[in-house]
Design an enzyme around this catalytic site. Structure first.
Site, PDB file in Angstrom:
ATOM      1  CB  SER A  32      -6.087  -4.668   7.838  1.00 47.43           C
ATOM      2  OG  SER A  32      -6.990  -4.126   8.779  1.00 47.43           O
TER       3      SER A  32
ATOM      4  NE  ARG B 125      -1.417   4.058  13.619  1.00 42.23           N
ATOM      5  CZ  ARG B 125      -0.838   3.169  12.837  1.00 42.23           C
ATOM      6  NH1 ARG B 125       0.481   3.191  12.626  1.00 42.23           N
ATOM      7  NH2 ARG B 125      -1.549   2.235  12.240  1.00 42.23           N
TER       8      ARG B 125
ATOM      9  CG  ASP C  39      -4.499   4.114  12.835  1.00 41.85           C
ATOM     10  OD1 ASP C  39      -4.425   4.407  14.039  1.00 41.85           O
ATOM     11  OD2 ASP C  39      -4.454   2.942  12.423  1.00 41.85           O
TER      12      ASP C  39
ATOM     13  CG  ASP D 285      -2.017  -1.015   1.153  1.00 44.28           C
ATOM     14  OD1 ASP D 285      -1.917  -1.939   0.322  1.00 44.28           O
ATOM     15  OD2 ASP D 285      -2.967  -0.906   1.942  1.00 44.28           O
TER      16      ASP D 285
END
Lengths: 405, 405, 405, 405
Positions: free
Chosen positions: A182, A99, A128, A17
């Site tokens: 995922s 994050r 996110d 990705d």
């Protein structure tokens, strides 16, 4: 669109990705793209990411690869654990807490290389994107943010693969099909979301899990472990002094072997919908229990209850991406202020999925056997209880009398 | 002292301590003593208490024996579980929640029989004296309260036994020696405190536990159970509709067989010191997980986070004995207001000490697979996320700009 | 009783009550009594207290007279005002905030002189006994506390006067009769309680007030004042740099002239009953408005709302006497953490009882005219609002849909 | 855009802006537009709005004009005042509380007339767009929302006037120039924002105010008023029973005459920036003081402090537009639960800008003179205070001892 941006720092994993994003950014903005890949304990080699970036034309000087594991645990995970943080009563915030660190380092690099934009690979329906971007804006308010998933037209798996093929981006064999879920991983946890987990009535497959054995397969005898704390942070395991990242690594190992730290839940996303997530947080689960354990003998009741009262809000702030907000910092000041005396050792029993505190001791202990059973003339006089109760009851009595009871 | 009191209602277990108290009250106040013994699921026969009271001269009409199990679970345990209540992050308040019910019934009896005083057998260093007496005063503000342990001189085991012998109070064989710990039991839990547990570094003996097998000895294959909720309360187990007390009894059975619900902690007493307690709450532990599970798909985020924010305070109120206070009632109104849609079924896996939610479904579910992955033109537009983030970030950006970032 | 105590430090005002206490302590305990008299801005000469103590046999070296005004404002009043503290929505805590300082200094002296006991003149039904004693115990846990009003038999005015006469304690003429109210004063406020105020339906007499003119008699034209803040504390008034105590003195003067800061309320005492109090807090009332004013342009919304959320609890802690508790310190850390940027100047209009903010400016201002009306391409894009609203609405929509709306 | 919408309900004031919007909607969507004009006490004639709508081609059956004043005060203002609600310590939420009512009625009409869209005239930088739209979505989740100010290109005054002229929309003379501030009015308050107020250092012009005389011009003698409450709501003024809207109207009159209720502040908008607002809330200011006054003698301390603790969050919810959210409803349940006994009468002194409580009485009063001064053998025993303090101090002492103090 293309005219505005001069240089972009991309949070780059090396996977399919973000590789597509890298190329797409290069093509769309026709400007330099700097890649940033961090080791936060996700358990993947980073050198392949370097190679791939090079292959895609990123000059070596524009490839940043950083080992952030110690910073991650020391400055993010540990402060959060000082608060015994749980989101919605159960979730240890393994994704949320990583994050802000990514965002922070990405902005540092943007400043170093003079970039005016940053990009990330988070989708438009998740938390996110919010966590990354609130971090970016808080640290560099004039930064431009590119979130390709919200903008481009590669929104189906097929299109993404087509784009990759057209642009000679290598596709790992196991990425050709649609993944059943995922994942996101770091030293604190691994998460699973999506497809195969979407029906919240259906239990996940055992073979999904990667960080822990099934409780059913864990050893038939318990493992005991001792965790030592100093000012609220774990500093040693079984008597061996360890760095923050080492502590968490060690506890992950012990937890994983004993099937500890699995969590299956439906949570409320900041963007407004509920989603189902499954998590493995072996070391963190032990650490939370241990920290509560050491606080139980070293922390004053008033301070503890205050912490408990603000914790859900603190958790919400982290979950929602407000790590760098003034209010998170203010609550952190409150939390940290309480941890001075939180020193000592906790003993835990690890057994088939459970981490149970079975012992705690401290040089600063507020618990003393003689207080619980002390003699009449010591600090506690049983007769004091009467006055204590009477005055605590007074408003209740007056209230009852006013009602004619 | 003796002249003032006309009639006393004593919370009477039939055990040695309250039997001594019964006699002591009769001797000290020279007035009628009414005994009240409740079945709240402690698992003991009540008829021996009746016999013993009779033996000690209490007329049959002054012996109250009530089965309060349904009321206990329906009006005390269930309302508390609607709030996912945990004291200090871990304790399910099994002792705390039973005291107000005892106090309430005792006052009801006092009104029925025209008593002007009540008495209980709780000691002067614990929380229970507070919980009993705040209940008494809130419900009958002019009541006189007698707490013999704070007043008499029978404070050592030897003196108590001597008094018992002198007054022909039968002493069970196993009560002659000093018990290694004191216990309190009801349908929600059993607690252990005292002597053998006083060193918080030392793990309790396995043979202390009575309501659960050791996780090590629990079955090697998991048990699955389904709990159905209506308006936040459990109404059926594995498809069988059950009354509140039946639900808890059934879950206790399942939990106990699987080693679930043991807790070893150091807690902060309301009277000011820390104490170590060990608890078994098999059914309650399952129920808490199940309730969180059903809320996870049926409760709005705002309502859930609000509940989480007030929960520690609510727990503290119950722990401290303020069940009948205006503020507990007001928080209960808040909690109950959120439970209308909390309907559905939770599936749990019980295995060697752990109760894990593995499935949840509801006719009122707010989780829908199509929301998480829905198409662009449905309720969620990914482009909305940009505006959402931008405005959430605005104050952070302005703050950063004011600092010259 | 008398055998235990070796030396006592008495909080001594020099007034009739504490003079009687001084003599009573000397007689009852037959030990040295050290007197401690503080200037915290109550507006009374302290030398008469010294003389009186000497007259009663206290050696000069055992008479402590301290000017604590700067410490009072700097370390107690200002930290409290950083939180915009109001008890029960209205009370500025003028009495509550002075008690911990007295307690602290009294314990310091006790340590200096090797005293094992402290004594105070607060009665047994009020809050002040709690505030003093919690302070004592927190700072010197083995201190012995003597609260004569709870112990002696001089509980009527007549007996007290008799005792004074018998022991040659001089009685001021105006103290011979029963005072219509009791007062407590310091640099922050003066309070009135008792007798003449006991009916909460009856307005107090105008001639009771001492620190402010009646609003009706205040000037017919407004007074404007500018207060400058640094890190949340007032540092200058009308452009003149002032010390903490000078700031408060100046604001008291201005407030008093304009009839500002009177408050008539019924409050909830910590000991359980309601009581009626009337207060004059002229400078503090201005300071609160001014501090809110400077925060309004310099403090981030998240930090402000967090502060507002914890403020009532912080106020309760101070009111109840928990200044030295771990939880007050932890909240203070939170509060102080937010004040770094709280710099600038506030302009207020003082007029016949009201202090109204009419202007504020700051080098750290987060308010900028151009943000409110800025152009489309600046930090705010009106189209962002749609996404912001849509995602904020999402859970409400899903909730409504689940209900079939 | 135009094809999707079938019928629109517009919140229509009859003023220039919403008249332009009306025409713009008709032109843009080529569908029927229903106008809805509410009397919520803004003090304007509504018939001109009807005429104007008719002139612009809206059929009589599609013109809704409703008098919502009683509903506004009864179901929105009064519930909010039960909580003593203030946003950021000072703002009485006069604008915020009216928006949900408009939204609710607009959706009711949309359902009646089968409209699929609603429109409002709030701008893209303010809070009102959020309040309207969250209301719409919560009550009819599939509604389409049109916010012309965020979409069209009439964003300057000139363009708007041009459009009006081109489309024969009558323009009141005083609307041709740029207004010095924008206002919003209802029975609770009037607000001023914008242009002339944008510099927060500059005091507003006296001639801006419309609902109150300047304190300087208010009567030189105080006005006394008595407000009677039942279950927390005002039901009579000076002994005359009044409906909710009548109460507020009467208090507005008294407050306005005495210069009461002006507020000048910088507030934090939900959309992220600070803005300056000036408000006149004469009756509301009196009502807040009066409600606090009646609670001071009728509300239990625990309930009061709980209310104070949740109030800032409740205020934030209303300010941000979450009136119809589950969490606002849950807090309301808590608030309302506390008001049963909040009955009685409060006496206030109104004088040159200030509303001061000077008396309160209640049949449910928890304040009784005899409690404050009661005899030793009554409900309060001074000696109880010692035990009360000792046990409250215990954890502080143990904490100090653990630190070696």
């Amino acid at each position: 669109m293309s005219g505005d941006i001069k240089k972009i720092v991309l949070a780059y994993s090396g996977g399919l990705d973000t590789s597509v994003i890298l190329r797409w950014l290069q093509e769309t903005y026709r400007c330099e793209v700097v890649t940033f890949t961090a080791d936060i304990g996700q358990g993947e080699e980073l050198e392949p990411a370097r190679k791939k970036a090079e292959m895609m034309g990123v000059p070596a000087s524009s490839i940043y690869i950083d080992d952030l594991r110690e910073e991650f645990v020391r400055d993010f995970v540990f402060p959060m654990f000082r608060a015994n943080t749980l989101y919605e009563g159960t979730y240890l915030l393994g994704t949320s807490i990583a994050r802000p660190l990514i965002a922070k380092r990405q902005i540092e690099i943007a400043k170093e290389v003079g970039a005016d934009a940053v990009a990330h690979g988070a989708t438009g329906k998740g938390n996110d994107q919010v966590r990354f971007e609130l971090g970016y804006y808080a640290l560099k308010p004039d930064i431009k943010v590119i979130a390709p998933w919200r903008h481009w037209d590669l929104n189906s798996r097929t299109r993404l693969l087509d784009y990759a093929e057209q642009h000679q981006i290598p596709i790992a064999k196991d990425k050709r099909g649609e993944a059943p879920y995922s994942t996101d991983a770091n030293l604190l946890h691994i998460s699973y979301e999506g497809k195969a987990l979407e029906d919240p009535w259906v239990e996940p497959d055992e073979d999904m899990f990667t960080r822990s054995v099934a409780p059913e397969k864990a050893p038939d005898t318990p493992t005991y472990v001792e965790v030592e704390f100093r000012h609220g942070d774990a500093v040693a395991v079984d008597g061996v002094a360890l760095s923050p990242a080492q502590v968490l690594t060690k506890l992950n190992e012990l937890g994983g072997q004993n099937g500890i730290g699995r969590l299956d839940l439906v949570e409320n996303r900041f963007v407004g919908m509920k989603s189902r997530g499954v998590y493995e947080t072996p070391g963190g689960t032990i650490l939370l229990a241990a920290h509560r354990g050491i606080e139980s003998i070293t922390l004053d009741r008033g301070a503890m209850h205050l912490k408990d009262d603000v914790m859900p809000r603190y958790a919400e702030l982290i979950y929602n991406g407000f790590w760098f907000s003034p209010e998170r910092l203010a609550i952190q000041a409150l939390i940290d202020n309480t941890q001075e005396q939180v020193n000592g050792t906790v003993r835990l029993k690890l057994f088939k999925g459970q981490a149970s505190v079975v012992g705690r001791k401290s040089p600063n202990s507020l618990y003393r056997m003689d207080y619980v059973t002390f003699e009449a003339d010591s600090v506690y006089n049983q007769k004091d209880a009467e006055g204590f109760i009477k005055l605590n009851a007074l408003r209740l009595r007056l209230g009852a009398m006013a009602k004619g009871l």
